[in-house]
Design a protein around this motif. Structure first.
Motif, PDB file in Angstrom:
ATOM      1  N   MET A 120      28.612  36.506  55.649  1.00 22.59           N
ATOM      2  CA  MET A 120      29.311  35.728  54.621  1.00 22.59           C
ATOM      3  C   MET A 120      30.138  36.631  53.717  1.00 22.59           C
ATOM      4  O   MET A 120      31.261  36.279  53.314  1.00 22.59           O
ATOM      5  N   LEU A 121      29.631  37.815  53.408  1.00 24.35           N
ATOM      6  CA  LEU A 121      30.377  38.777  52.591  1.00 24.35           C
ATOM      7  C   LEU A 121      31.646  39.236  53.312  1.00 24.35           C
ATOM      8  O   LEU A 121      32.725  39.308  52.717  1.00 24.35           O
ATOM      9  N   ALA A 122      31.526  39.518  54.603  1.00 27.46           N
ATOM     10  CA  ALA A 122      32.688  39.944  55.379  1.00 27.46           C
ATOM     11  C   ALA A 122      33.725  38.824  55.480  1.00 27.46           C
ATOM     12  O   ALA A 122      34.933  39.076  55.385  1.00 27.46           O
ATOM     13  N   ALA A 123      33.271  37.592  55.667  1.00 29.15           N
ATOM     14  CA  ALA A 123      34.201  36.463  55.742  1.00 29.15           C
ATOM     15  C   ALA A 123      34.918  36.266  54.403  1.00 29.15           C
ATOM     16  O   ALA A 123      36.134  36.040  54.367  1.00 29.15           O
TER      17      ALA A 123
ATOM     18  N   ALA B 223      35.462  38.545  52.107  1.00 30.26           N
ATOM     19  CA  ALA B 223      36.386  39.668  51.904  1.00 30.26           C
ATOM     20  C   ALA B 223      37.646  39.493  52.739  1.00 30.26           C
ATOM     21  O   ALA B 223      38.756  39.793  52.279  1.00 30.26           O
ATOM     22  N   THR B 224      37.495  38.974  53.953  1.00 30.83           N
ATOM     23  CA  THR B 224      38.647  38.749  54.816  1.00 30.83           C
ATOM     24  C   THR B 224      39.587  37.713  54.213  1.00 30.83           C
ATOM     25  O   THR B 224      40.804  37.920  54.157  1.00 30.83           O
ATOM     26  N   VAL B 225      39.032  36.606  53.741  1.00 30.40           N
ATOM     27  CA  VAL B 225      39.861  35.563  53.129  1.00 30.40           C
ATOM     28  C   VAL B 225      40.499  36.081  51.840  1.00 30.40           C
ATOM     29  O   VAL B 225      41.684  35.839  51.588  1.00 30.40           O
ATOM     30  N   ALA B 226      39.748  36.810  51.037  1.00 22.78           N
ATOM     31  CA  ALA B 226      40.298  37.340  49.785  1.00 22.78           C
ATOM     32  C   ALA B 226      41.441  38.319  50.055  1.00 22.78           C
ATOM     33  O   ALA B 226      42.486  38.257  49.387  1.00 22.78           O
ATOM     34  N   LEU B 227      41.278  39.192  51.029  1.00 16.63           N
ATOM     35  CA  LEU B 227      42.346  40.140  51.356  1.00 16.63           C
ATOM     36  C   LEU B 227      43.565  39.434  51.944  1.00 16.63           C
ATOM     37  O   LEU B 227      44.703  39.825  51.672  1.00 16.63           O
ATOM     38  N   ALA B 228      43.337  38.396  52.723  1.00 17.16           N
ATOM     39  CA  ALA B 228      44.462  37.648  53.294  1.00 17.16           C
ATOM     40  C   ALA B 228      45.243  36.931  52.192  1.00 17.16           C
ATOM     41  O   ALA B 228      46.473  36.913  52.207  1.00 17.16           O
ATOM     42  N   VAL B 229      44.543  36.349  51.241  1.00 20.66           N
ATOM     43  CA  VAL B 229      45.219  35.675  50.133  1.00 20.66           C
ATOM     44  C   VAL B 229      45.957  36.698  49.280  1.00 20.66           C
ATOM     45  O   VAL B 229      47.101  36.477  48.878  1.00 20.66           O
ATOM     46  N   TRP B 230      45.339  37.837  49.032  1.00 16.51           N
ATOM     47  CA  TRP B 230      45.981  38.896  48.239  1.00 16.51           C
ATOM     48  C   TRP B 230      47.236  39.432  48.914  1.00 16.51           C
ATOM     49  O   TRP B 230      48.231  39.736  48.273  1.00 16.51           O
ATOM     50  N   ALA B 231      47.202  39.515  50.256  1.00 15.40           N
ATOM     51  CA  ALA B 231      48.348  40.031  51.001  1.00 15.40           C
ATOM     52  C   ALA B 231      49.421  38.971  51.223  1.00 15.40           C
ATOM     53  O   ALA B 231      50.494  39.275  51.736  1.00 15.40           O
ATOM     54  N   GLY B 232      49.115  37.726  50.882  1.00 13.33           N
ATOM     55  CA  GLY B 232      50.107  36.666  51.024  1.00 13.33           C
ATOM     56  C   GLY B 232      50.133  36.021  52.397  1.00 13.33           C
ATOM     57  O   GLY B 232      51.110  35.368  52.743  1.00 13.33           O
ATOM     58  N   VAL B 233      49.095  36.206  53.171  1.00 16.46           N
ATOM     59  CA  VAL B 233      49.028  35.591  54.500  1.00 16.46           C
ATOM     60  C   VAL B 233      48.633  34.125  54.326  1.00 16.46           C
ATOM     61  O   VAL B 233      47.651  33.833  53.647  1.00 16.46           O
ATOM     62  N   PRO B 234      49.393  33.209  54.922  1.00 21.55           N
ATOM     63  CA  PRO B 234      49.022  31.795  54.804  1.00 21.55           C
ATOM     64  C   PRO B 234      47.661  31.535  55.462  1.00 21.55           C
ATOM     65  O   PRO B 234      47.335  32.125  56.492  1.00 21.55           O
ATOM     66  N   LEU B 235      46.874  30.656  54.865  1.00 17.16           N
ATOM     67  CA  LEU B 235      45.551  30.363  55.419  1.00 17.16           C
ATOM     68  C   LEU B 235      45.646  29.714  56.794  1.00 17.16           C
ATOM     69  O   LEU B 235      44.743  29.865  57.616  1.00 17.16           O
ATOM     70  N   VAL B 236      46.751  29.015  57.058  1.00 15.14           N
ATOM     71  CA  VAL B 236      46.934  28.422  58.382  1.00 15.14           C
ATOM     72  C   VAL B 236      47.043  29.529  59.436  1.00 15.14           C
ATOM     73  O   VAL B 236      46.480  29.416  60.527  1.00 15.14           O
TER      74      VAL B 236
END
Length: 52
Positions: free
Chosen positions: A14-17, A19-32
């Motif tokens: 759960m921590l890794a998931a 962190a992955t979502v947080a880094l993707a949002v920080w980098a501007g990657v769309p959640l889709v």
């Protein structure tokens, strides 16, 4: 597997998931795009295991 190891493993996944979502949002990657990448990876792993 002892319960403490199992719960620790769940916590780390759960921590890794998160962190992955947080880094993707920080980098501007769309959640889709992130969801599509996860789906594609899941299909590739499944096809690899079925082909064995």
């Amino acid at each position: 597997m002892p319960l403490t190891h199992f719960l620790g493993l769940i916590f780390l996944v759960m921590l890794a998931a998160g962190a992955t979502v947080a880094l993707a949002v920080w980098a501007g990657v769309p959640l889709v795009a992130l969801g599509f990448a996860a789906l594609a990876g899941s299909l590739i792993v499944t096809w690899y295991q079925v082909g064995r």
